[in-house]
Design an enzyme around this catalytic site. Sequence first.
Site, PDB file in Angstrom:
ATOM      1  N   HIS A  83       0.825  -1.214   0.000  1.00 37.68           N
ATOM      2  CA  HIS A  83       0.000   0.000   0.000  1.00 37.68           C
ATOM      3  C   HIS A  83       0.857   1.260   0.000  1.00 37.68           C
ATOM      4  O   HIS A  83       2.081   1.220   0.170  1.00 37.68           O
ATOM      5  CB  HIS A  83      -0.955   0.002   1.198  1.00 37.68           C
ATOM      6  CG  HIS A  83      -0.283  -0.016   2.545  1.00 37.68           C
ATOM      7  ND1 HIS A  83       0.179   1.121   3.180  1.00 37.68           N
ATOM      8  CD2 HIS A  83      -0.006  -1.044   3.394  1.00 37.68           C
ATOM      9  CE1 HIS A  83       0.706   0.805   4.350  1.00 37.68           C
ATOM     10  NE2 HIS A  83       0.613  -0.511   4.501  1.00 37.68           N
ATOM     11  N   CYS A 139       3.237  -5.096   6.630  1.00 39.49           N
ATOM     12  CA  CYS A 139       2.856  -4.744   5.256  1.00 39.49           C
ATOM     13  C   CYS A 139       4.013  -4.055   4.547  1.00 39.49           C
ATOM     14  O   CYS A 139       4.967  -3.589   5.176  1.00 39.49           O
ATOM     15  CB  CYS A 139       1.639  -3.825   5.268  1.00 39.49           C
ATOM     16  SG  CYS A 139       0.107  -4.650   5.732  1.00 39.49           S
TER      17      CYS A 139
END
Length: 552
Positions: free
Chosen positions: A446, A465
Amino acid sequence: MLRGILSGPWVGRVCFCGVLAISLLRGVEPARAEGDATVVALKDRIRTAIQTATDGSEPILAAIGKVYAEREHTLLWLDRGKPTRRGEALLQALKAMQDEGLEPEDYDVSLIEKLMTSDTPVDQARADFLLSRGLVLAGADMSSGRVNANAIDKDMSPVQRRPDYAALARDGLVASDPQAFIQSLAPAGRQYPALKKALAEWRERVKTETYTKVPRGELLRPGNCDPRVPLIRKRLSETEADVPTAQGDPNCYDDGLVAAVKRFQDAHNLSVDGVVGPRVTASMNIPIEEKVQQIIVNLERRRWAPEAPGSRYLLINAADYAAVFVDDGQVAFRTKVIVGTAKDQTPEITSTMHSFQTNPYWTVPTSIAGEEYLPMLRRDPYALQKSNMRIFADWSSDTELDPGTVDWTSVSPKAFPYRIRQEPGASNALGYIFFPFSNKYGIYVHDTSSRFLFTEGSRNFSHGCIRLQNPFAFIEAAVKGSTSVNRARVEAMANGGRQASFGFPAPITIMVTYQTVFADDNDKLQFRDDIYGRDRKVFAAMRKTRTFERAR
């Protein structure tokens, strides 16, 4: 007629031939007996190995046994108690596995050499069997790795190649050149041979080189004076080029040494600020022997999976804080990334990305909610509202709670019952773009609202992440040629606060690796710090002795 032959000059010839035939037959009998004994011993050796096989070794032994059975249990590598040309070549090939960072004793080299000196059928059969097993194991190790990567660490889940023992036995045990057969199984690409060459070079260096140890202490900033400065200068001169001598007081951290420290920081992916702190001294103090171990471990990693997982993929090296997107076999995009902390590590995985979203919600994982946000809520029930977060009654309901009505002191951090969701916007932890992909860890790629972190050298700040520095540039490269989506349209949607989902024109394989040693684009060897401590775990696993047969 017969009487004439027997009474003529033929008598002597017939007698001579008869004696010769009898002599030859007498020589054949011991050889045949010896051969029969070897066949019996080999059958017994294979049968015993299979009967006492440990878990996982049965396919290897069955594949070897099948090849021997097809050849009526004749020896493959020895003849009349001596190794054949192929047998000698195989033994040398097994010894040469050390050049791959593997241990020759994993293939019973010393035992084979000892058994070869024996003239008993039992020892000859065992030596031949061990040579065959050694070849199959060496082929398996070369083609798919020495260890099971998925059994080493919970955050290591690479899609590891599986060895085909039947094919290795079928093709390898009859190969005219066993060493060439084993080498043909080496990983494709330029990284493996580069690491193999580096291993040979660094093994030579370790014989003559040692590194000066730099003690830890207070932060050393440019212009400071400290008795550690001469040690830092000496340490850098041992591995770095163009380290200048002191410009004045040898204990003072002058500009020339600051420049050398910055080059070291840049080469090791540390923050390039010239400040000598704990991470810099730790990196300087990695022993040269550990560098050799790092190369060995990264050779092993290269054997686990292909260097290029297809023709269209996003390759992320968590140890290098970097990503590269390859399309149609060509590099189309590079970027810096932020990965997980040592506590919340980014896992090694392979998956597929099909789509991306603009202005995503961020649903906070329960572990983060309990560990990080619950203490904030106990101090101020409305603390999360400042970050545009809402709290819902549970994970299946859209009933929003007034955080001021909850007794947060009674909520367990290990069983946080509520759902926290951050609304889209500039402060959203996922930024403006979100790239989902299937995986058991619940991580994704992301954007980020904390772009200033990309200026850091060591970028392990996330909860696991992967944050991209340039998500829109990645989208531009990934949708090139598409008639339905382009970068301008996506940016307009994102900047306008609109939520939308877009599909990639073709799926993208995503492969997250952890390469702490690699050759860069200029074929220069690069070392990265083992931020997750996985190198030591892999090396320890590689050094464990393999057990194929249970004790009887």
